[in-house]
Design a protein around this motif. Structure first.
Motif, PDB file in Angstrom:
ATOM      1  N   MET A 133       9.361   5.819  -4.683  1.00 43.18           N
ATOM      2  CA  MET A 133       9.284   4.705  -5.627  1.00 43.18           C
ATOM      3  C   MET A 133      10.329   4.818  -6.722  1.00 43.18           C
ATOM      4  SD  MET A 133       5.617   3.018  -6.468  1.00 43.18           S
ATOM      5  CE  MET A 133       4.707   4.491  -6.866  1.00 43.18           C
ATOM      6  N   ILE A 134      10.541   6.034  -7.211  1.00 40.63           N
ATOM      7  CA  ILE A 134      11.550   6.237  -8.255  1.00 40.63           C
ATOM      8  C   ILE A 134      12.931   5.897  -7.718  1.00 40.63           C
ATOM      9  CG2 ILE A 134      12.724   7.981  -9.671  1.00 40.63           C
ATOM     10  CD1 ILE A 134      10.044   9.365 -10.015  1.00 40.63           C
ATOM     11  N   GLU A 135      13.239   6.364  -6.522  1.00 41.07           N
ATOM     12  CA  GLU A 135      14.545   6.075  -5.918  1.00 41.07           C
ATOM     13  C   GLU A 135      14.730   4.573  -5.734  1.00 41.07           C
ATOM     14  OE1 GLU A 135      14.709   8.243  -2.301  1.00 41.07           O
ATOM     15  OE2 GLU A 135      14.847  10.215  -3.268  1.00 41.07           O
ATOM     16  N   GLN A 136      13.687   3.898  -5.276  1.00 40.78           N
ATOM     17  CA  GLN A 136      13.775   2.452  -5.077  1.00 40.78           C
ATOM     18  C   GLN A 136      13.956   1.723  -6.395  1.00 40.78           C
ATOM     19  OE1 GLN A 136      10.090   1.811  -2.968  1.00 40.78           O
ATOM     20  NE2 GLN A 136      11.064   1.898  -0.962  1.00 40.78           N
ATOM     21  N   ALA A 137      13.241   2.166  -7.430  1.00 39.13           N
ATOM     22  CA  ALA A 137      13.352   1.528  -8.742  1.00 39.13           C
ATOM     23  C   ALA A 137      14.758   1.715  -9.309  1.00 39.13           C
ATOM     24  CB  ALA A 137      12.319   2.112  -9.701  1.00 39.13           C
ATOM     25  N   ARG A 168      15.236  -1.812  -6.089  1.00 36.80           N
ATOM     26  CA  ARG A 168      14.435  -2.281  -4.957  1.00 36.80           C
ATOM     27  C   ARG A 168      12.970  -1.878  -5.074  1.00 36.80           C
ATOM     28  NH1 ARG A 168      15.272   0.512  -1.057  1.00 36.80           N
ATOM     29  NH2 ARG A 168      16.774   2.077  -1.777  1.00 36.80           N
ATOM     30  N   GLY A 169      12.569  -1.409  -6.231  1.00 34.28           N
ATOM     31  CA  GLY A 169      11.207  -0.939  -6.402  1.00 34.28           C
ATOM     32  C   GLY A 169      10.234  -2.062  -6.660  1.00 34.28           C
ATOM     33  N   LEU A 198       0.826  -1.206   0.000  1.00 33.58           N
ATOM     34  CA  LEU A 198       0.000   0.000   0.000  1.00 33.58           C
ATOM     35  C   LEU A 198       0.862   1.259   0.000  1.00 33.58           C
ATOM     36  CD1 LEU A 198      -3.029  -0.583   2.392  1.00 33.58           C
ATOM     37  CD2 LEU A 198      -3.080  -0.046  -0.036  1.00 33.58           C
ATOM     38  N   GLN A 199       0.499   2.205  -0.850  1.00 35.43           N
ATOM     39  CA  GLN A 199       1.179   3.487  -0.864  1.00 35.43           C
ATOM     40  C   GLN A 199       0.705   4.328   0.320  1.00 35.43           C
ATOM     41  OE1 GLN A 199       1.433   5.557  -4.604  1.00 35.43           O
ATOM     42  NE2 GLN A 199       1.195   3.688  -5.802  1.00 35.43           N
ATOM     43  N   THR A 200       1.563   5.228   0.752  1.00 36.36           N
ATOM     44  CA  THR A 200       1.190   6.137   1.832  1.00 36.36           C
ATOM     45  C   THR A 200       0.318   7.244   1.275  1.00 36.36           C
ATOM     46  OG1 THR A 200       3.096   7.595   1.522  1.00 36.36           O
ATOM     47  CG2 THR A 200       3.394   5.674   2.953  1.00 36.36           C
ATOM     48  N   GLY A 201      -0.254   8.053   2.162  1.00 40.14           N
ATOM     49  CA  GLY A 201      -1.121   9.142   1.733  1.00 40.14           C
ATOM     50  C   GLY A 201      -0.378  10.361   1.231  1.00 40.14           C
ATOM     51  N   TYR A 241       8.761   9.937 -13.879  1.00 39.96           N
ATOM     52  CA  TYR A 241       9.138   8.531 -14.054  1.00 39.96           C
ATOM     53  C   TYR A 241       9.772   8.312 -15.425  1.00 39.96           C
ATOM     54  CZ  TYR A 241       6.787   6.848  -9.834  1.00 39.96           C
ATOM     55  OH  TYR A 241       6.428   6.605  -8.533  1.00 39.96           O
ATOM     56  N   LYS A 242       9.210   8.942 -16.440  1.00 42.83           N
ATOM     57  CA  LYS A 242       9.782   8.829 -17.782  1.00 42.83           C
ATOM     58  C   LYS A 242      11.216   9.335 -17.793  1.00 42.83           C
ATOM     59  CE  LYS A 242       5.670   9.501 -20.735  1.00 42.83           C
ATOM     60  NZ  LYS A 242       5.092  10.417 -21.744  1.00 42.83           N
ATOM     61  N   ALA A 243      11.414  10.517 -17.207  1.00 42.02           N
ATOM     62  CA  ALA A 243      12.744  11.123 -17.186  1.00 42.02           C
ATOM     63  C   ALA A 243      13.745  10.261 -16.424  1.00 42.02           C
ATOM     64  CB  ALA A 243      12.676  12.520 -16.569  1.00 42.02           C
ATOM     65  N   ALA A 244      13.259   9.539 -15.417  1.00 42.86           N
ATOM     66  CA  ALA A 244      14.148   8.698 -14.612  1.00 42.86           C
ATOM     67  C   ALA A 244      14.517   7.399 -15.319  1.00 42.86           C
ATOM     68  CB  ALA A 244      13.484   8.384 -13.274  1.00 42.86           C
TER      69      ALA A 244
END
Length: 430
Positions: free
Chosen positions: A92-96, A100-101, A80-83, A115-118
């Motif tokens: 999520m981007i950092e984990q991916a 680890r995402g 579950l994502q946080t609020g 996300y595209k840019a990352a």
């Protein structure tokens, strides 16, 4: 078709899983058998499978059980994502990027450009035909594809903001900012708290308010993606829209507590409690009103286009969520695309959300209600958030700015100058 009928239709279509099977197959962190050979991690929001609304949760449990039965040997490990939208999406981007995402995740459409840019999204082209891609609305296609035409996400529903009113208290829909202020003040005289809207630190605050800037023709960024909302004519239009919110609070047409409202549930609760007769909310709230309020009370509520500075100047933000694959594993990308289609079709229809493919409006009788005529007309003036990586910071600064102005902590001009400085600094770091 109302919610109970939709649930029944889904149950019949799926065949209805036994209660014990549901308990075994759907838990708070898993869908499918615990000992399945293959596993996919799916980071989702709490509005569907894990919704606090029992009917919604039950319907999605049935859909997911059917999905697992069609994909034997798999389980879905749910997260579950946080609020905190901005923080969660950045994490999520950092984990991916660190490997680890999650394999598959819901990505807010406002964050998709980041996300595209990352470079963390895997193409899903293989799982969508040319006709299916062409069926997406143009602005949706532009948002989910890259320059090479690769499908990097599935924008599974769109939404828009409208003005809800209790027609017993406000019979005619306000067409302009001034008409809304007048109507709201009249409701205050009758014992209501005025018009409600998101005004706290949340993306909803920025997005709901942006309609007032866009209605005047304002632009957040130029064609090169550079922030320009604080320059030239855009600056004046921006300040006009800020002063509109400021005046609603200062005049008493909106209560001071709007600066602490960060969820649409607050407006729904106020409508159910009978403390407000006007609020700005999303199209999905129409169904929530029908299921939350007694039938006689729900019938009093109608939706209309957001008022503009004039009756001819209108805009509404078109948002929504996407589902994207953050893994290079082909089988997991396939599973992620299949989950996206699950939401895109039957999941969408159950929740009465607005599909992003034109054909779905004809496929499901969910969209035959008169409210969808209002939503369809409002979408003619719809505008999506700019697909640029700087948008999340622009939104963040708009949230701060509006809070300071409406609370009286800053004047519009100085608040805008501070926002401009922060956005320019963030843009320089990109």
């Amino acid at each position: 078709m109302n919610r109970p009928l939709i649930v029944s239709a889904l149950a019949l279509a799926i065949g209805g899983a036994p209660a014990l099977a549901q308990e075994d197959m759907v838990t708070r962190d898993r869908v499918g058998p615990a000992d399945a050979e293959n596993a996919l991690t799916f980071r989702l929001t709490a509005y569907d499978l894990y919704s606090s609304d029992e009917a919604t949760a039950t319907a999605f449990e049935e859909l997911f059980i059917d999905f697992i039965e069609d994909n034997p040997g798999w389980r879905i490990d749910t997260q579950l994502q946080t609020g905190n939208l901005n923080q969660e999406q950045a994490r999520m981007i950092e984990q991916a990027q660190a490997g680890r995402g999650p394999d598959c995740a819901m990505v807010d459409s406002s964050q998709l450009a980041t996300y595209k840019a990352a470079g963390v999204l895997s193409p899903m082209n293989e799982y969508f035909t040319e006709d299916e891609v062409a069926d997406f609305f143009p602005y949706v296609r532009d948002g989910i594809t890259d320059d090479a035409g690769n499908i990097l996400a599935v924008w599974w529903f769109t939404d828009l903001r409208v003005l809800y009113r209790n027609t017993e208290v406000v019979p005619e829909a306000p067409q302009t900012w001034e008409e809304l202020k007048t109507a709201a003040l009249e409701t205050v005289d009758e014992g209501y708290e005025g018009v409600l809207f998101n005004g706290g630190r949340t993306e909803g605050t920025a997005f709901d308010w942006l309609a007032n800037f866009w209605a005047q023709g304002g632009q957040l960024v130029n064609e090169a993606g550079e922030p320009v909302f604080y320059e030239g004519e855009n600056r004046e239009l921006f300040l006009e829209a800020v002063r509109y919110y400021e005046d609603l609070v200062e005049s008493g047409a909106a209560p001071a507590r709007v600066t602490s409202i960060t969820t649409y549930d607050d407006m729904l609760a106020a409508a159910a409690a009978g403390t407000t007769a006007l609020f700005v909310g999303g199209n999905w709230m129409y169904a929530q009103i029908q299921s939350t309020l007694p039938e006689e009370e729900a019938a009093k509520w109608e939706a209309s286009e957001l008022p503009g500075p004039t009756a001819d100047q209108r805009a509404t933000g078109t948002g929504g969520w996407t589902i994207a694959a953050l893994t290079d594993d082909p089988e997991k990308v396939r599973m992620c695309a299949a989950i996206a289609k699950l939401y895109l079709g039957p999941g969408n229809a159950f929740q009465a959300l607005l599909p992003t493919q034109a054909s779905l409006y004809e496929e499901y009788d969910t969209y035959a209600g008169p409210e969808f005529e209002v939503f369809s007309a409002a979408l003619e003036n719809g505008q999506a958030r700019p697909g640029v990586a700087i948008y999340p910071e622009i939104s963040n600064q708009i949230q701060i700015l509006l809070g300071e102005v409406m609370s009286g902590a800053a004047e519009p001009e100085e608040a805008l100058d501070a926002a401009a400085e922060a956005v320019e600094a963030a843009y320089a770091r990109q």
